[in-house]
Design an enzyme around this catalytic site. Sequence first.
Site, PDB file in Angstrom:
ATOM      1  N   THR A  70       0.830  -1.195   0.000  1.00  0.00           N
ATOM      2  CA  THR A  70       0.000   0.000   0.000  1.00  0.00           C
ATOM      3  C   THR A  70       0.872   1.256   0.000  1.00  0.00           C
ATOM      4  O   THR A  70       2.106   1.162  -0.169  1.00  0.00           O
ATOM      5  CB  THR A  70      -1.058  -0.050   1.140  1.00  0.00           C
ATOM      6  OG1 THR A  70      -1.937   1.050   0.983  1.00  0.00           O
ATOM      7  CG2 THR A  70      -0.428  -0.007   2.527  1.00  0.00           C
TER       8      THR A  70
ATOM      9  N   TYR B 248     -15.375   4.890   1.512  1.00  0.00           N
ATOM     10  CA  TYR B 248     -16.232   4.030   2.347  1.00  0.00           C
ATOM     11  C   TYR B 248     -16.253   4.454   3.818  1.00  0.00           C
ATOM     12  O   TYR B 248     -16.794   3.742   4.655  1.00  0.00           O
ATOM     13  CB  TYR B 248     -15.847   2.554   2.207  1.00  0.00           C
ATOM     14  CG  TYR B 248     -14.398   2.254   2.483  1.00  0.00           C
ATOM     15  CD1 TYR B 248     -13.932   2.099   3.777  1.00  0.00           C
ATOM     16  CD2 TYR B 248     -13.491   2.145   1.434  1.00  0.00           C
ATOM     17  CE1 TYR B 248     -12.604   1.844   4.035  1.00  0.00           C
ATOM     18  CE2 TYR B 248     -12.150   1.882   1.687  1.00  0.00           C
ATOM     19  CZ  TYR B 248     -11.721   1.736   2.984  1.00  0.00           C
ATOM     20  OH  TYR B 248     -10.396   1.483   3.234  1.00  0.00           O
TER      21      TYR B 248
ATOM     22  N   GLY C 189      -6.701  10.215  -9.761  1.00  0.00           N
ATOM     23  CA  GLY C 189      -5.575   9.775  -8.931  1.00  0.00           C
ATOM     24  C   GLY C 189      -5.265   8.306  -9.167  1.00  0.00           C
ATOM     25  O   GLY C 189      -5.636   7.720 -10.201  1.00  0.00           O
TER      26      GLY C 189
ATOM     27  N   LYS D  53       3.277   1.475  -3.977  1.00  0.00           N
ATOM     28  CA  LYS D  53       2.631   0.758  -5.092  1.00  0.00           C
ATOM     29  C   LYS D  53       3.318   0.941  -6.452  1.00  0.00           C
ATOM     30  O   LYS D  53       3.364   0.014  -7.249  1.00  0.00           O
ATOM     31  CB  LYS D  53       1.167   1.195  -5.220  1.00  0.00           C
ATOM     32  CG  LYS D  53       0.259   0.665  -4.129  1.00  0.00           C
ATOM     33  CD  LYS D  53      -1.144   1.183  -4.379  1.00  0.00           C
ATOM     34  CE  LYS D  53      -2.161   0.502  -3.508  1.00  0.00           C
ATOM     35  NZ  LYS D  53      -3.537   0.793  -3.964  1.00  0.00           N
TER      36      LYS D  53
ATOM     37  N   ASN E 256      -0.379  -3.848  -6.043  1.00  0.00           N
ATOM     38  CA  ASN E 256      -0.843  -3.919  -4.650  1.00  0.00           C
ATOM     39  C   ASN E 256      -0.748  -5.336  -4.069  1.00  0.00           C
ATOM     40  O   ASN E 256      -1.093  -5.553  -2.913  1.00  0.00           O
ATOM     41  CB  ASN E 256      -2.273  -3.373  -4.499  1.00  0.00           C
ATOM     42  CG  ASN E 256      -3.314  -4.277  -5.131  1.00  0.00           C
ATOM     43  OD1 ASN E 256      -2.995  -5.222  -5.848  1.00  0.00           O
ATOM     44  ND2 ASN E 256      -4.571  -3.995  -4.870  1.00  0.00           N
TER      45      ASN E 256
ATOM     46  N   ASP F 245      -6.969  -3.884  -7.759  1.00  0.00           N
ATOM     47  CA  ASP F 245      -7.979  -2.846  -7.521  1.00  0.00           C
ATOM     48  C   ASP F 245      -9.036  -2.809  -8.632  1.00  0.00           C
ATOM     49  O   ASP F 245     -10.209  -2.547  -8.372  1.00  0.00           O
ATOM     50  CB  ASP F 245      -7.323  -1.459  -7.396  1.00  0.00           C
ATOM     51  CG  ASP F 245      -6.686  -1.254  -6.027  1.00  0.00           C
ATOM     52  OD1 ASP F 245      -7.104  -1.927  -5.066  1.00  0.00           O
ATOM     53  OD2 ASP F 245      -5.758  -0.432  -5.933  1.00  0.00           O
TER      54      ASP F 245
ATOM     55  N   GLY G 229     -18.633   1.742  -1.338  1.00  0.00           N
ATOM     56  CA  GLY G 229     -17.254   1.416  -1.705  1.00  0.00           C
ATOM     57  C   GLY G 229     -16.558   0.334  -0.891  1.00  0.00           C
ATOM     58  O   GLY G 229     -15.450  -0.079  -1.243  1.00  0.00           O
TER      59      GLY G 229
HETATM   60  P1  NAP Z   1      -4.998  10.074  -4.897  1.00  0.00           P
HETATM   61  O1  NAP Z   1      -4.158   9.355  -5.861  1.00  0.00           O
HETATM   62  O2  NAP Z   1      -4.370  10.947  -3.872  1.00  0.00           O
HETATM   63  O3  NAP Z   1      -6.074  10.955  -5.729  1.00  0.00           O
HETATM   64  C1  NAP Z   1      -6.945  11.839  -5.056  1.00  0.00           C
HETATM   65  C2  NAP Z   1      -8.013  12.329  -6.020  1.00  0.00           C
HETATM   66  O4  NAP Z   1      -8.946  13.137  -5.268  1.00  0.00           O
HETATM   67  C3  NAP Z   1      -7.491  13.214  -7.137  1.00  0.00           C
HETATM   68  O5  NAP Z   1      -8.318  13.068  -8.263  1.00  0.00           O
HETATM   69  C4  NAP Z   1      -7.636  14.611  -6.520  1.00  0.00           C
HETATM   70  O6  NAP Z   1      -7.738  15.645  -7.475  1.00  0.00           O
HETATM   71  C5  NAP Z   1      -8.962  14.473  -5.832  1.00  0.00           C
HETATM   72  N1  NAP Z   1      -9.123  15.450  -4.749  1.00  0.00           N
HETATM   73  C6  NAP Z   1      -8.544  15.424  -3.531  1.00  0.00           C
HETATM   74  N2  NAP Z   1      -8.929  16.500  -2.803  1.00  0.00           N
HETATM   75  C7  NAP Z   1      -9.764  17.216  -3.607  1.00  0.00           C
HETATM   76  C8  NAP Z   1     -10.480  18.435  -3.436  1.00  0.00           C
HETATM   77  N3  NAP Z   1     -10.429  19.137  -2.287  1.00  0.00           N
HETATM   78  N4  NAP Z   1     -11.267  18.870  -4.449  1.00  0.00           N
HETATM   79  C9  NAP Z   1     -11.343  18.170  -5.608  1.00  0.00           C
HETATM   80  N5  NAP Z   1     -10.677  17.012  -5.844  1.00  0.00           N
HETATM   81  C10 NAP Z   1      -9.893  16.544  -4.838  1.00  0.00           C
HETATM   82  O7  NAP Z   1      -5.915   9.072  -4.051  1.00  0.00           O
HETATM   83  P2  NAP Z   1      -6.479   7.631  -4.516  1.00  0.00           P
HETATM   84  O8  NAP Z   1      -5.532   6.589  -4.107  1.00  0.00           O
HETATM   85  O9  NAP Z   1      -6.911   7.734  -5.935  1.00  0.00           O
HETATM   86  O10 NAP Z   1      -7.749   7.489  -3.543  1.00  0.00           O
HETATM   87  C11 NAP Z   1      -8.872   8.333  -3.662  1.00  0.00           C
HETATM   88  C12 NAP Z   1      -9.917   7.929  -2.645  1.00  0.00           C
HETATM   89  O11 NAP Z   1     -10.363   6.609  -2.901  1.00  0.00           O
HETATM   90  C13 NAP Z   1      -9.423   7.914  -1.193  1.00  0.00           C
HETATM   91  O12 NAP Z   1     -10.445   8.433  -0.369  1.00  0.00           O
HETATM   92  C14 NAP Z   1      -9.186   6.456  -0.896  1.00  0.00           C
HETATM   93  O13 NAP Z   1      -9.367   6.140   0.479  1.00  0.00           O
HETATM   94  C15 NAP Z   1     -10.296   5.811  -1.727  1.00  0.00           C
HETATM   95  N6  NAP Z   1      -9.978   4.442  -2.147  1.00  0.00           N
HETATM   96  C16 NAP Z   1     -10.885   3.464  -1.872  1.00  0.00           C
HETATM   97  C17 NAP Z   1     -10.619   2.179  -2.277  1.00  0.00           C
HETATM   98  C18 NAP Z   1     -11.594   1.080  -1.950  1.00  0.00           C
HETATM   99  O14 NAP Z   1     -11.180  -0.077  -1.901  1.00  0.00           O
HETATM  100  N7  NAP Z   1     -12.867   1.386  -1.771  1.00  0.00           N
HETATM  101  C19 NAP Z   1      -9.449   1.870  -2.998  1.00  0.00           C
HETATM  102  C20 NAP Z   1      -8.560   2.910  -3.285  1.00  0.00           C
HETATM  103  C21 NAP Z   1      -8.837   4.198  -2.855  1.00  0.00           C
HETATM  104  P3  NAP Z   1      -6.412  16.440  -7.952  1.00  0.00           P
HETATM  105  O15 NAP Z   1      -5.780  15.572  -9.002  1.00  0.00           O
HETATM  106  O16 NAP Z   1      -6.946  17.713  -8.486  1.00  0.00           O
HETATM  107  O17 NAP Z   1      -5.543  16.617  -6.739  1.00  0.00           O
END
Ligand code: NAP
Length: 278
Positions: free
Chosen positions: A61, A218, A129, A65, A86, A101, A239
């Site tokens: 994690t 989630y 992201g 990754k 992962n 994922d 989620g």
């Molecule tokens: P990441 O790589 O850090 O990407 C974050 C994303 O959120 C980017 O698109 C970012 O936009 C956007 N963002 C963050 N703050 C924002 C704001 N204030 N306004 C608008 N956009 C914003 O994170 P990630 O790994 O993709 O994870 C994203 C979310 O998914 C997290 O909450 C994580 O816990 C969840 N997740 C869940 C699972 C699951 O199994 N359910 C798996 C993976 C991740 P910018 O590019 O503009 O910064």
Amino acid sequence: MQKACVIGFPIKHSRSPLIHNYWLQQLGIKGTYEKLEVPPDQLSAFLHSMAENGYTGCNVTIPHKEEVFEHVIINDELTKQIGAVNTIYTHDGKKYGLNTDAYGFISNLKDGCPEWTTQQQTCVLIGAGGAARAIVAALKNDGAKAIHIFNRTVVRAKALAKVFGDKVYAHDFSDLNSILPEADLLVNSTSLGMAGQPPLTIRLQHLPKSCVVTDIVYTPLQTELLLAAKSNGNQIVDGIGMLLHQAVPGFEKWFGIRPEVTAKLRQLVLKDLQDPKS
Ligand code: NAP
């Protein structure tokens, strides 16, 4: 006795041990699954001595990754597209990397909405992201007609669309309302809506009632987006199942049995999220 673990930095909040140890116990397998805090400067040493230290494999994690991708053999096409690993497993003394994922996302969608089929569907994805990359790979591989990406930082959406090419489009947020009426699936993959973060506020009146809405956040389980979609008459998928389903392929590789994502496991993890044990 087979031994696996999850590595990350920090690692305290990982729910992977809860999931894998539940399966080990349910299936009567004499194995263990631990969590190990591995700082970036110790990643290479950990991977080098993984087998020596008795690990048959591990989950990976944040923040490792992408880095791990360079240290293992990648045979899986989806993992190559995602560019991040992962799950690591060993075979004939060699280390292989997988990204589960995409599998987790699609399995959760189909679990939560059994009639869902991605074939020829128009998908709208908010976020660009790490998680978004796996979701684009999943939807494209599963036959989506079009994947429209919207992200606060539009250059990241454009970069993601460029990686996947055909059928994947990046847009400015100002164009969202003109695309929403075509959507069969709306996905939030940003961290907006997570506890402590602002909500993702989208006007859903342009969304067809037939559109399925899913949020990979989630905590909370019912995000404001999902609550709004539900009151708009859309089918919603939360989620947590993505987290549970992404764990399945790794467990099978390490311990030889394909485990099931059950309501009991879901309740166990939800309870722990509300009242963490550690
Ligand atoms: P990441 O790589 O850090 O990407 C974050 C994303 O959120 C980017 O698109 C970012 O936009 C956007 N963002 C963050 N703050 C924002 C704001 N204030 N306004 C608008 N956009 C914003 O994170 P990630 O790994 O993709 O994870 C994203 C979310 O998914 C997290 O909450 C994580 O816990 C969840 N997740 C869940 C699972 C699951 O199994 N359910 C798996 C993976 C991740 P910018 O590019 O503009 O910064």
